[in-house]
Scaffold this motif. Sequence first.
Motif, PDB file in Angstrom:
ATOM      1  N   MET A 126     -30.497  29.512   9.590  1.00  0.00           N
ATOM      2  CA  MET A 126     -29.330  29.685  10.465  1.00  0.00           C
ATOM      3  C   MET A 126     -29.513  28.897  11.755  1.00  0.00           C
ATOM      4  N   GLU A 127     -28.486  28.226  12.177  1.00  0.00           N
ATOM      5  CA  GLU A 127     -28.571  27.413  13.388  1.00  0.00           C
ATOM      6  C   GLU A 127     -28.736  28.290  14.611  1.00  0.00           C
ATOM      7  N   ASN A 128     -29.565  27.838  15.529  1.00  0.00           N
ATOM      8  CA  ASN A 128     -29.786  28.567  16.769  1.00  0.00           C
ATOM      9  C   ASN A 128     -28.524  28.516  17.613  1.00  0.00           C
ATOM     10  N   THR A 129     -28.074  29.664  18.100  1.00  0.00           N
ATOM     11  CA  THR A 129     -26.838  29.695  18.884  1.00  0.00           C
ATOM     12  C   THR A 129     -27.097  29.937  20.369  1.00  0.00           C
ATOM     13  N   GLU A 130     -28.342  29.716  20.806  1.00  0.00           N
ATOM     14  CA  GLU A 130     -28.597  29.945  22.222  1.00  0.00           C
ATOM     15  C   GLU A 130     -27.847  28.919  23.055  1.00  0.00           C
ATOM     16  N   MET A 131     -27.663  29.220  24.329  1.00  0.00           N
ATOM     17  CA  MET A 131     -26.813  28.396  25.167  1.00  0.00           C
ATOM     18  C   MET A 131     -27.422  27.031  25.459  1.00  0.00           C
ATOM     19  N   LYS A 132     -26.568  26.019  25.512  1.00  0.00           N
ATOM     20  CA  LYS A 132     -26.998  24.658  25.772  1.00  0.00           C
ATOM     21  C   LYS A 132     -26.109  24.089  26.869  1.00  0.00           C
ATOM     22  N   GLY A 133     -26.674  23.183  27.689  1.00  0.00           N
ATOM     23  CA  GLY A 133     -25.853  22.527  28.691  1.00  0.00           C
ATOM     24  C   GLY A 133     -25.444  23.464  29.806  1.00  0.00           C
ATOM     25  N   GLN A 134     -24.240  23.256  30.312  1.00  0.00           N
ATOM     26  CA  GLN A 134     -23.762  24.014  31.472  1.00  0.00           C
ATOM     27  C   GLN A 134     -23.269  25.392  31.083  1.00  0.00           C
TER      28      GLN A 134
ATOM     29  N   LEU B   6     -11.067  28.000   4.978  1.00  0.00           N
ATOM     30  CA  LEU B   6     -12.476  27.620   4.910  1.00  0.00           C
ATOM     31  C   LEU B   6     -12.597  26.147   4.527  1.00  0.00           C
ATOM     32  N   LYS B   7     -11.779  25.712   3.588  1.00  0.00           N
ATOM     33  CA  LYS B   7     -11.777  24.303   3.178  1.00  0.00           C
ATOM     34  C   LYS B   7     -11.269  23.388   4.300  1.00  0.00           C
ATOM     35  N   ALA B   8     -10.461  23.930   5.178  1.00  0.00           N
ATOM     36  CA  ALA B   8      -9.940  23.143   6.299  1.00  0.00           C
ATOM     37  C   ALA B   8     -11.026  22.807   7.313  1.00  0.00           C
ATOM     38  N   SER B   9     -12.143  23.542   7.249  1.00  0.00           N
ATOM     39  CA  SER B   9     -13.292  23.297   8.122  1.00  0.00           C
ATOM     40  C   SER B   9     -12.946  23.471   9.598  1.00  0.00           C
ATOM     41  N   VAL B  10     -12.130  24.506   9.869  1.00  0.00           N
ATOM     42  CA  VAL B  10     -11.732  24.827  11.246  1.00  0.00           C
ATOM     43  C   VAL B  10     -12.347  26.168  11.656  1.00  0.00           C
ATOM     44  N   PRO B  11     -12.552  26.391  12.954  1.00  0.00           N
ATOM     45  CA  PRO B  11     -13.140  27.659  13.401  1.00  0.00           C
ATOM     46  C   PRO B  11     -12.136  28.815  13.455  1.00  0.00           C
ATOM     47  N   ASP B  12     -10.898  28.562  13.011  1.00  0.00           N
ATOM     48  CA  ASP B  12      -9.852  29.584  13.064  1.00  0.00           C
ATOM     49  C   ASP B  12      -9.684  30.295  11.724  1.00  0.00           C
TER      50      ASP B  12
ATOM     51  N   SER C  31     -20.442  36.810  12.191  1.00  0.00           N
ATOM     52  CA  SER C  31     -21.898  36.897  12.261  1.00  0.00           C
ATOM     53  C   SER C  31     -22.602  35.790  11.493  1.00  0.00           C
ATOM     54  N   TYR C  32     -21.889  35.129  10.572  1.00  0.00           N
ATOM     55  CA  TYR C  32     -22.540  34.080   9.790  1.00  0.00           C
ATOM     56  C   TYR C  32     -21.810  32.734   9.843  1.00  0.00           C
ATOM     57  N   TYR C  33     -20.561  32.720   9.404  1.00  0.00           N
ATOM     58  CA  TYR C  33     -19.853  31.453   9.240  1.00  0.00           C
ATOM     59  C   TYR C  33     -19.728  30.680  10.553  1.00  0.00           C
ATOM     60  N   LEU C  34     -19.243  31.331  11.599  1.00  0.00           N
ATOM     61  CA  LEU C  34     -19.032  30.635  12.875  1.00  0.00           C
ATOM     62  C   LEU C  34     -20.335  30.149  13.516  1.00  0.00           C
ATOM     63  N   PRO C  35     -21.334  31.024  13.685  1.00  0.00           N
ATOM     64  CA  PRO C  35     -22.563  30.529  14.320  1.00  0.00           C
ATOM     65  C   PRO C  35     -23.325  29.508  13.484  1.00  0.00           C
ATOM     66  N   THR C  36     -23.276  29.637  12.160  1.00  0.00           N
ATOM     67  CA  THR C  36     -24.024  28.726  11.298  1.00  0.00           C
ATOM     68  C   THR C  36     -23.397  27.347  11.248  1.00  0.00           C
ATOM     69  N   LYS C  37     -22.087  27.286  11.058  1.00  0.00           N
ATOM     70  CA  LYS C  37     -21.411  25.999  10.899  1.00  0.00           C
ATOM     71  C   LYS C  37     -20.942  25.387  12.210  1.00  0.00           C
TER      72      LYS C  37
ATOM     73  N   LYS D 144     -20.944  21.863   4.623  1.00  0.00           N
ATOM     74  CA  LYS D 144     -21.365  20.526   5.045  1.00  0.00           C
ATOM     75  C   LYS D 144     -20.213  19.649   5.518  1.00  0.00           C
ATOM     76  N   MET D 145     -18.991  20.121   5.333  1.00  0.00           N
ATOM     77  CA  MET D 145     -17.834  19.308   5.710  1.00  0.00           C
ATOM     78  C   MET D 145     -17.804  19.038   7.210  1.00  0.00           C
ATOM     79  N   PRO D 146     -17.324  17.867   7.632  1.00  0.00           N
ATOM     80  CA  PRO D 146     -17.184  17.572   9.063  1.00  0.00           C
ATOM     81  C   PRO D 146     -16.291  18.611   9.740  1.00  0.00           C
ATOM     82  N   LEU D 147     -16.622  18.931  10.984  1.00  0.00           N
ATOM     83  CA  LEU D 147     -15.880  19.956  11.717  1.00  0.00           C
ATOM     84  C   LEU D 147     -14.499  19.434  12.120  1.00  0.00           C
TER      85      LEU D 147
END
Length: 382
Positions: free
Chosen positions: A1-9, A143-149, A275-281, A340-343
């Motif tokens: 799972m990708e780390n979701t800790e804060m980055k940048g500003q 899900l196939k649209a690869s959008v966060p909505d 808990s999974y889809y958004l933070p991971t992708k 793996k689809m582009p965001l």
Amino acid sequence: MENTEMKGQVCTRCVLDDTVGDIWFDEEGECKYCKIHDEMEKTHPLGDEAKKALDIILSKIRAKGKNKKYDCIAGISGGRDSTYTLLKAKELGLKPLAVHFDNGWNSDISVQNIKKACEKLDIELFTIVADWEEFKDLQVSFLKASVPDADIPTDYAIYSVLYHVANKEGIKYILNGHSFRTEGTSPISWTYMDPRYVKDVHRKLGKKRRLTSFPHMSMLKLQYYIWVKGIREVRLLEFVDYNKSKVDKVLNEKLGWEYYGGHHHENLYTKFFQSYYLPTKFNIDKRKTELSALVRSGQIQRSDALKEIESSPYEYDESTVNYAINKLEIKPEEWNNIMKMPLKSHNDFKTHLPIIRMLRFPIKIAVKLKILPHILYLKYAS
């Protein structure tokens, strides 16, 4: 799972950061969504002003519902916000009809929470059950649209159902359980919703040619409900001192309500999604929105919110992930391709957003006349 800790500003006041695509910071380092919160506090202050404003609204609801079985509608999911809204409506002497949209993903806890609340409060429950094959097709399309909505098919269906039922029953007020003080405003780059967007995603990526049973509400239909039928939305929790840490105890004592382990985890798809889809992708941690709201409203310390985000990733239950993928009948290879689809975002599809922004001034007037919620202008039109 990708780390979701804060980055940048990171905002100097809350815990939102530049993982939010549409965020900006002022010279003091405070973010756009803190400014939205301040605007909401100006228009919805607590204390005596809130009591006076609420009394006026309650008088209007009672007058429109006089000699009727119901004077308002309240959507209920079994979650904290909607259940507390139903409880407050009853305590304030209103006659609500509880409406539930069953999208096929209810947890056992949420079902029991709904049942106990309606029975103990002596409130009639009206449930609309989604056509599973159609709804599944729509969810997979997003899900196939690869959008966060990807959770908005449910949100939009709930929104539509409440207006449809209100119109059918001749009810003029819909009680909304959202509170900017505890949930905040979801960034538009994380969550965008309108009927044109829903239709375009499904048209391009759905297996079925068209949705026949989905409670679709066009923009024109919404305008008809608002301007011709006079149906109004009231965000009841904006007028009361809604403290998250105290509400759970109140709901448990009065209604036998049980907590389900996470923000909006009363719905198993939302649990999988947040808990999974958004933070991971997408590296999106929606806890930041809720924690930021609680910081701004003084319900928790910013340092504690930062520790919660930085010390642990958004925990997910692998069994819930497997259950969701299997229920949607997505094959392993197809699921790997989805991840793996582009965001992409709502900007890659047809939406009403350009028109909404063109109409910002009429919308602003409608907000001042208390016809539309202020938050809609701040999020979409400003």
